[in-house]
Design an enzyme around this catalytic site. Sequence first.
Site, mmCIF file in Angstrom:
data_model
loop_
_atom_site.group_PDB
_atom_site.id
_atom_site.type_symbol
_atom_site.label_atom_id
_atom_site.label_comp_id
_atom_site.label_asym_id
_atom_site.label_seq_id
_atom_site.Cartn_x
_atom_site.Cartn_y
_atom_site.Cartn_z
ATOM 1 N N HIS A 189 -5.801 -20.036 0.579
ATOM 2 C CA HIS A 189 -4.408 -20.230 0.982
ATOM 3 C C HIS A 189 -4.128 -21.733 0.995
ATOM 4 C CE1 HIS A 189 -3.847 -16.173 3.018
ATOM 5 N NE2 HIS A 189 -5.173 -16.262 3.077
ATOM 6 N N GLU A 237 -7.902 -9.830 4.727
ATOM 7 C CA GLU A 237 -7.205 -8.572 4.417
ATOM 8 C C GLU A 237 -7.466 -8.103 2.991
ATOM 9 O OE1 GLU A 237 -3.047 -9.149 5.218
ATOM 10 O OE2 GLU A 237 -3.460 -9.898 7.235
ATOM 11 N N VAL A 238 -7.484 -9.039 2.056
ATOM 12 C CA VAL A 238 -7.645 -8.671 0.642
ATOM 13 C C VAL A 238 -9.040 -9.095 0.187
ATOM 14 C CG1 VAL A 238 -6.764 -8.966 -1.689
ATOM 15 C CG2 VAL A 238 -5.168 -8.981 0.254
ATOM 16 N N ASN A 240 -10.200 -16.983 4.380
ATOM 17 C CA ASN A 240 -10.703 -16.037 5.369
ATOM 18 C C ASN A 240 -11.761 -15.162 4.712
ATOM 19 O OD1 ASN A 240 -8.742 -16.876 7.329
ATOM 20 N ND2 ASN A 240 -7.204 -15.689 6.207
ATOM 21 N N HIS A 277 -9.730 -15.748 -2.100
ATOM 22 C CA HIS A 277 -8.502 -16.515 -2.318
ATOM 23 C C HIS A 277 -8.453 -17.683 -1.348
ATOM 24 C CE1 HIS A 277 -7.776 -13.143 0.436
ATOM 25 N NE2 HIS A 277 -6.925 -13.922 1.088
ATOM 26 N N ARG A 306 2.544 -17.334 -5.464
ATOM 27 C CA ARG A 306 3.133 -17.431 -4.129
ATOM 28 C C ARG A 306 2.755 -16.215 -3.287
ATOM 29 N NH1 ARG A 306 5.689 -21.959 -2.920
ATOM 30 N NH2 ARG A 306 6.250 -23.164 -4.738
ATOM 31 N N ASP A 307 2.423 -16.487 -2.010
ATOM 32 C CA ASP A 307 2.120 -15.414 -1.069
ATOM 33 C C ASP A 307 3.388 -14.593 -0.842
ATOM 34 O OD1 ASP A 307 -0.294 -15.026 1.288
ATOM 35 O OD2 ASP A 307 1.638 -14.038 1.623
ATOM 36 N N ILE A 308 3.227 -13.282 -0.799
ATOM 37 C CA ILE A 308 4.377 -12.390 -0.671
ATOM 38 C C ILE A 308 5.001 -12.462 0.729
ATOM 39 C CG2 ILE A 308 3.206 -10.276 0.126
ATOM 40 C CD1 ILE A 308 4.811 -8.790 -2.089
HETATM 41 P P1 AMP Z 1 -6.140 -12.731 3.873
HETATM 42 O O1 AMP Z 1 -5.798 -12.196 5.238
HETATM 43 O O2 AMP Z 1 -6.753 -14.082 3.910
HETATM 44 O O3 AMP Z 1 -6.934 -11.732 3.055
HETATM 45 O O4 AMP Z 1 -4.745 -12.961 3.139
HETATM 46 C C1 AMP Z 1 -4.145 -12.043 2.267
HETATM 47 C C2 AMP Z 1 -2.803 -12.600 1.878
HETATM 48 O O5 AMP Z 1 -2.343 -11.905 0.738
HETATM 49 C C3 AMP Z 1 -1.716 -12.462 2.954
HETATM 50 O O6 AMP Z 1 -1.206 -13.759 3.284
HETATM 51 C C4 AMP Z 1 -0.663 -11.581 2.285
HETATM 52 O O7 AMP Z 1 0.660 -11.930 2.644
HETATM 53 C C5 AMP Z 1 -0.951 -11.807 0.799
HETATM 54 N N1 AMP Z 1 -0.540 -10.736 -0.093
HETATM 55 C C6 AMP Z 1 -0.765 -9.415 0.031
HETATM 56 N N2 AMP Z 1 -0.257 -8.738 -1.017
HETATM 57 C C7 AMP Z 1 0.298 -9.671 -1.842
HETATM 58 C C8 AMP Z 1 0.982 -9.618 -3.080
HETATM 59 N N3 AMP Z 1 1.207 -8.454 -3.709
HETATM 60 N N4 AMP Z 1 1.417 -10.773 -3.627
HETATM 61 C C9 AMP Z 1 1.200 -11.952 -3.002
HETATM 62 N N5 AMP Z 1 0.561 -12.072 -1.833
HETATM 63 C C10 AMP Z 1 0.120 -10.947 -1.248
#
Ligand code: AMP
Length: 126
Positions: free
Chosen positions: A112, A105-106, A97, A110, A34-36
């Site tokens: 979504h 961001e990460v 993304n 991944h 689950r997304d945080i």
């Molecule tokens: P993106 O902008 O596509 O890289 O999305 C990164 C996603 O990772 C965002 O929706 C964040 O809310 C999610 N996220 C960041 N840290 C965590 C975490 N520790 N556990 C679960 N989701 C996370």
Amino acid sequence: MAYSYDDQNIFAKILRGEIPNNTVLETEHTLAFRDIAPKAPEHVLVIPKGAYVSFDHFCNAASDAEILDFHRTAGRICTALGVEPGEGGDGYRAITNAGENGVQEVPHFHLHILAGRPLGPMVVMR
Ligand code: AMP
């Protein structure tokens, strides 16, 4: 060009068990959790366990087994959430993304999976 993978990214830490996650499903090559900060009532992230930066990196470099496992797991998540439109569900959006313009961001690939409400236009024009 070679892809550069930052093994200190947050999903790499989740995969190493260094920080907790809310797991929905785990298989040999894939983790779904689950997304945080959920953007919809259902918001699950599906990630490969391998070190892939982006969708294109995964598609170009992952093994057939990893790619198959990833997609089967994503399908199982849609089933588990009860959102498959062909099965009476209300539908969902699957988004990935990538890079700067994709506002990633990460830097670990991944997918979504968002569901549980009408999700609006895919991209806002401006
Ligand atoms: P993106 O902008 O596509 O890289 O999305 C990164 C996603 O990772 C965002 O929706 C964040 O809310 C999610 N996220 C960041 N840290 C965590 C975490 N520790 N556990 C679960 N989701 C996370």
